[in-house]
Design an enzyme around this catalytic site. Structure first.
Site, PDB file in Angstrom:
ATOM      1  N   GLY A   1      26.699  12.416 -27.894  1.00 21.89           N
ATOM      2  CA  GLY A   1      26.038  13.041 -26.746  1.00 21.89           C
ATOM      3  C   GLY A   1      26.501  12.413 -25.443  1.00 21.89           C
ATOM      4  N   ALA A   2      26.784  11.122 -25.500  1.00 24.23           N
ATOM      5  CA  ALA A   2      27.195  10.431 -24.280  1.00 24.23           C
ATOM      6  C   ALA A   2      28.549  10.952 -23.784  1.00 24.23           C
ATOM      7  CB  ALA A   2      27.249   8.930 -24.521  1.00 24.23           C
TER       8      ALA A   2
ATOM      9  N   GLY B   1       0.842  -1.192   0.000  1.00 22.59           N
ATOM     10  CA  GLY B   1       0.000   0.000   0.000  1.00 22.59           C
ATOM     11  C   GLY B   1       0.874   1.237   0.000  1.00 22.59           C
ATOM     12  N   GLY B   2       0.320   2.327   0.514  1.00 24.53           N
ATOM     13  CA  GLY B   2       1.062   3.584   0.545  1.00 24.53           C
ATOM     14  C   GLY B   2       2.334   3.497   1.368  1.00 24.53           C
TER      15      GLY B   2
HETATM   16  C1  HXC Z   1      -4.092  -4.257  11.965  1.00 20.97           C
HETATM   17  C2  HXC Z   1      -3.012  -6.110  11.232  1.00 20.97           C
HETATM   18  C3  HXC Z   1      -2.742  -5.507   9.994  1.00 20.97           C
HETATM   19  C4  HXC Z   1      -3.204  -4.186   9.796  1.00 20.97           C
HETATM   20  C5  HXC Z   1      -1.886  -7.466   9.969  1.00 20.97           C
HETATM   21  N1  HXC Z   1      -2.473  -7.333  11.162  1.00 20.97           N
HETATM   22  N2  HXC Z   1      -2.047  -6.370   9.232  1.00 20.97           N
HETATM   23  N3  HXC Z   1      -3.658  -5.485  12.201  1.00 20.97           N
HETATM   24  N4  HXC Z   1      -3.885  -3.598  10.816  1.00 20.97           N
HETATM   25  N5  HXC Z   1      -2.979  -3.546   8.673  1.00 20.97           N
HETATM   26  C6  HXC Z   1      -2.508  -8.294  12.255  1.00 20.97           C
HETATM   27  C7  HXC Z   1      -3.363  -9.500  11.953  1.00 20.97           C
HETATM   28  O1  HXC Z   1      -4.683  -9.246  12.268  1.00 20.97           O
HETATM   29  C8  HXC Z   1      -2.738 -10.536  12.865  1.00 20.97           C
HETATM   30  O2  HXC Z   1      -3.186 -10.267  14.157  1.00 20.97           O
HETATM   31  C9  HXC Z   1      -1.256 -10.173  12.839  1.00 20.97           C
HETATM   32  O3  HXC Z   1      -1.206  -8.814  12.406  1.00 20.97           O
HETATM   33  C10 HXC Z   1      -0.453 -11.008  11.883  1.00 20.97           C
HETATM   34  O4  HXC Z   1      -1.103 -11.018  10.647  1.00 20.97           O
HETATM   35  P1  HXC Z   1      -1.337 -12.371   9.829  1.00 20.97           P
HETATM   36  O5  HXC Z   1      -2.330 -12.058   8.774  1.00 20.97           O
HETATM   37  O6  HXC Z   1      -1.661 -13.480  10.771  1.00 20.97           O
HETATM   38  O7  HXC Z   1       0.114 -12.614   9.256  1.00 20.97           O
HETATM   39  P2  HXC Z   1       0.539 -13.171   7.835  1.00 20.97           P
HETATM   40  O8  HXC Z   1      -0.244 -14.392   7.499  1.00 20.97           O
HETATM   41  O9  HXC Z   1       2.021 -13.256   7.883  1.00 20.97           O
HETATM   42  O10 HXC Z   1       0.119 -12.015   6.790  1.00 20.97           O
HETATM   43  C11 HXC Z   1       0.708 -10.769   6.846  1.00 20.97           C
HETATM   44  C12 HXC Z   1      -0.034  -9.797   5.915  1.00 20.97           C
HETATM   45  C13 HXC Z   1      -1.546  -9.794   6.250  1.00 20.97           C
HETATM   46  C14 HXC Z   1       0.180 -10.228   4.461  1.00 20.97           C
HETATM   47  C15 HXC Z   1       0.582  -8.424   6.102  1.00 20.97           C
HETATM   48  O11 HXC Z   1      -1.713  -9.616   7.630  1.00 20.97           O
HETATM   49  C16 HXC Z   1      -2.304  -8.740   5.555  1.00 20.97           C
HETATM   50  O12 HXC Z   1      -2.650  -8.844   4.361  1.00 20.97           O
HETATM   51  N6  HXC Z   1      -2.619  -7.672   6.300  1.00 20.97           N
HETATM   52  C17 HXC Z   1      -3.402  -6.567   5.787  1.00 20.97           C
HETATM   53  C18 HXC Z   1      -2.567  -5.762   4.892  1.00 20.97           C
HETATM   54  C19 HXC Z   1      -3.305  -4.537   4.429  1.00 20.97           C
HETATM   55  O13 HXC Z   1      -4.252  -4.614   3.642  1.00 20.97           O
HETATM   56  N7  HXC Z   1      -2.936  -3.429   5.063  1.00 20.97           N
HETATM   57  C20 HXC Z   1      -3.507  -2.166   4.711  1.00 20.97           C
HETATM   58  C21 HXC Z   1      -2.760  -1.743   3.488  1.00 20.97           C
HETATM   59  S1  HXC Z   1      -3.257  -0.202   2.969  1.00 20.97           S
HETATM   60  P3  HXC Z   1      -3.382 -11.419  15.266  1.00 20.97           P
HETATM   61  O14 HXC Z   1      -3.989 -10.709  16.413  1.00 20.97           O
HETATM   62  O15 HXC Z   1      -4.259 -12.458  14.652  1.00 20.97           O
HETATM   63  O16 HXC Z   1      -2.014 -11.911  15.529  1.00 20.97           O
HETATM   64  C22 HXC Z   1      -2.177   0.773   3.700  1.00 20.97           C
HETATM   65  C23 HXC Z   1      -2.417   2.137   3.354  1.00 20.97           C
HETATM   66  C24 HXC Z   1      -1.239   2.942   3.725  1.00 20.97           C
HETATM   67  O17 HXC Z   1      -1.359   0.396   4.410  1.00 20.97           O
HETATM   68  C25 HXC Z   1      -1.472   4.279   3.121  1.00 20.97           C
HETATM   69  C26 HXC Z   1      -0.356   5.182   3.432  1.00 20.97           C
HETATM   70  C27 HXC Z   1      -0.524   6.446   2.678  1.00 20.97           C
END
Ligand code: HXC
Length: 509
Positions: free
Chosen positions: A405-406, A170-171
């Site tokens: 040019g290079a 993501g971001g």
């Molecule tokens: C809160 C989160 C989280 C998040 C993971 N967790 N991502 N909690 N916010 N963004 C938590 C899970 O609930 C889980 O909690 C623990 O972290 C571990 O995650 P798992 O899924 O069990 O681990 P894994 O299988 O290794 O997968 C990792 C992962 C997946 C690929 C990162 O968790 C995932 O897809 N997370 C969401 C990613 C996402 O969409 N993020 C938002 C992106 S947008 P527990 O309590 O069960 O241990 C963004 C915008 C930013 O970031 C913009 C900036 C400008």
């Protein structure tokens, strides 16, 4: 009996150090990854780390978050030293809510960046995070925005290094993209703006995380990352090595380290490095390693745009930035990727006062529809721009070809090269002899072309015409390259050169 304050403190520290708990630490290890704290231990000098904000907790009450408070809130921040020099560090803790970025956790990252700016020390960010903490919504997004703003303010003031050691999606990818150098770990880290599932929904493409944004893709294809390593430990050790080359800030002196390598060392092997046949390649990396102190070269982006080499070395113990065409790839031609790669490196060196040495063997810009349609005009201009705006000491050695040019772009005298040398066999011309004759005398037989090409070659493809115009300061023997460069750097050490005042430039982006 009620625990004493000291006992309470120790208990709080123990809990904070445990992050998300032993199960989650074990899961992290099972993936071949170190924890946030273990990474800091490898990165910094022993016992040098001082942590800030160990007891910081988030303030969210949505989605049951009030019951999920872990001291430190998913990121370990503080300062320490690398070979005795101050650095600031943040390390995202995947064991705490997936290292997700909360409002408070972002504030901790901002705090160390602010401290780094105030004290003039590098920032190293270790990224291992599921992105914006979903439960916090826009508060988390705001946190990212604050980090990005600081990355930009710190750019060119203190070196910023991003180590990607897990998810970065993501971001979130934009903080590393704004920093100076990005390292990744093979098979455990990835970077993309939208992940495979979103890609599948929108474009119906099936792709794995690794193929979409793994270390290989970003260090070979996109150039988003600089180096890929087999393990966290390798990446951390190399981060230490890179920091050793860099000044702490744009106000600091360049680090100097003791060297046993004599500055007047003659390198006889260079006399035979260039093959007799001008179309035969040779390895420019060999030349670089024979010229710099002890052959210790830290190459940046070794697997991206291999037709140009960039990296750090030392001369008489002091850091220099090296840019060199690589005849082993695309005959050393400049193309879009090579121009972008070298331009960014040159701008880093210029921002931090690191002198530039350029080794030139370039037959020109790479011809082709894909290059033209890809915007080589704009991208090639970036390299030209970077050299022309740089005011650090700039020294050039033309080892063989410098065409068209290079020739101008590769730190020629016309772009304010301070000292420009050519080896005696160098060919400086508008183009290669055969191509020139074919244009000047169309319709000649093969034999006639050869004859005229030999004449053209004798007249124009030597360094002496350029030297007679003062575009080359001296024609030197290859064996003398090291000591001539050491001497040139010494006399340029106090170089001052100004540009007219402007708010900022308008680099051809
Ligand atoms: C809160 C989160 C989280 C998040 C993971 N967790 N991502 N909690 N916010 N963004 C938590 C899970 O609930 C889980 O909690 C623990 O972290 C571990 O995650 P798992 O899924 O069990 O681990 P894994 O299988 O290794 O997968 C990792 C992962 C997946 C690929 C990162 O968790 C995932 O897809 N997370 C969401 C990613 C996402 O969409 N993020 C938002 C992106 S947008 P527990 O309590 O069960 O241990 C963004 C915008 C930013 O970031 C913009 C900036 C400008």
């Amino acid at each position: 009996m009620k625990p004493t304050i000291v006992q309470q403190l120790e208990e709080k520290r123990r809990l904070a150090r445990l992050g998300g708990g032993q199960d989650k630490i074990d899961a992290q290890h099972a993936k071949g990854k170190l924890t946030a704290r273990e990474r800091i231990e490898v990165l910094l000098d022993p016992d040098s780390f001082e942590e800030y904000g160990m007891f910081v907790e988030h303030r969210s009450h949505d989605f049951g978050m009030e019951k999920k408070k872990i001291p430190g809130d998913g990121v370990v921040t503080g300062h320490g030293t690398i070979n005795g020099r101050l650095v600031f560090v943040y390390s995202q803790d995947f064991t705490v809510l997936g290292g997700s970025l909360s409002e408070t956790n972002a504030r901790k990252i901002c705090q160390i960046t602010d401290m780094a700016l105030k004290t003039g020390a590098p920032v190293i960010g270790i990224n291992d995070s599921g992105g914006a903490r979903i439960q916090e919504g826009v508060d988390s997004l705001g946190g990212y925005g604050e980090i990005f703003q600081r990355n930009v303010i710190a750019s060119g003031v203190v070196p910023q290094l991003s180590l990607i050691m897990g998810p970065c999606a993501g971001g979130a990818v934009y903080s590393p993209a704004l920093t100076d150098f990005t390292f990744m770990v093979k098979n455990t880290s990835y970077m993309f703006v939208t992940g495979p599932e979103v890609v599948k929904t929108v474009t119906h493409e099936d792709v794995t995380q690794e193929d979409l944004g793994g270390a290989k893709i970003h260090t070979q294809k996109t150039g988003v990352a600089d180096l890929a390593f087999d393990s966290d430990i390798d990446a951390l050790i190399q981060a230490r090595r890179l920091i050793n080359f860099l000044p702490s800030s744009n106000r600091s002196q360049i680090p100097v380290r003791d060297t046993q390598d004599p500055s007047d060392r003659l390198e006889l092997s260079l006399n035979t490095l260039i093959p007799e046949n001008p179309n035969k390649p040779y390895d420019m990396k060999e030349l670089i390693e024979r010229v710099i102190d002890e052959g210790d070269f830290f190459e940046i982006q070794p697997n991206f745009a291999k037709n140009i080499i960039v990296g750090f070395g030392r001369m008489e113990g002091s850091t220099v930035g090296i840019v060199a065409n690589q005849p082993m790839n695309l005959a050393g031609c400049l193309d879009i990727d090579a121009s972008r790669k070298a331009a960014r490196f040159i701008r880093f060196c210029d921002a931090f006062g690191i002198p530039l040495i350029t080794f030139v063997d370039v037959p020109g810009f790479l011809p082709g529809v894909s290059q033209e349609h890809g915007g080589i005009i704009k991208h090639g201009a970036k390299l030209l721009y970077a050299y022309a705006e740089a005011t650090v000491p700039k020294i050039t050695v033309i080892t063989r070809k410098a065409y068209g040019g290079a020739y101008i772009v590769m730190n020629s005298k016309h772009l304010r090269g301070d000292l420009n040398y050519a080896w005696a066999n160098a060919e400086i011309a508008v183009m290669g002899a055969k191509g020139a004759v074919e244009i000047l005398h169309r319709g000649l037989t093969k034999d006639e072309i050869e004859k005229r090409a030999a004449e053209y070659s004798e007249k124009f493809t030597t360094p002496f015409v350029a030297a007679s115009r003062g575009f080359i300061d001296d024609v030197i023997r290859p064996q003398n390259t090291r000591w001539r460069l050491c001497r040139a750097l010494r006399i340029l050490a106090n170089k001052e050169e100004d540009r007219p005042w402007k708010k900022h430039d308008n680099l051809p982006l």
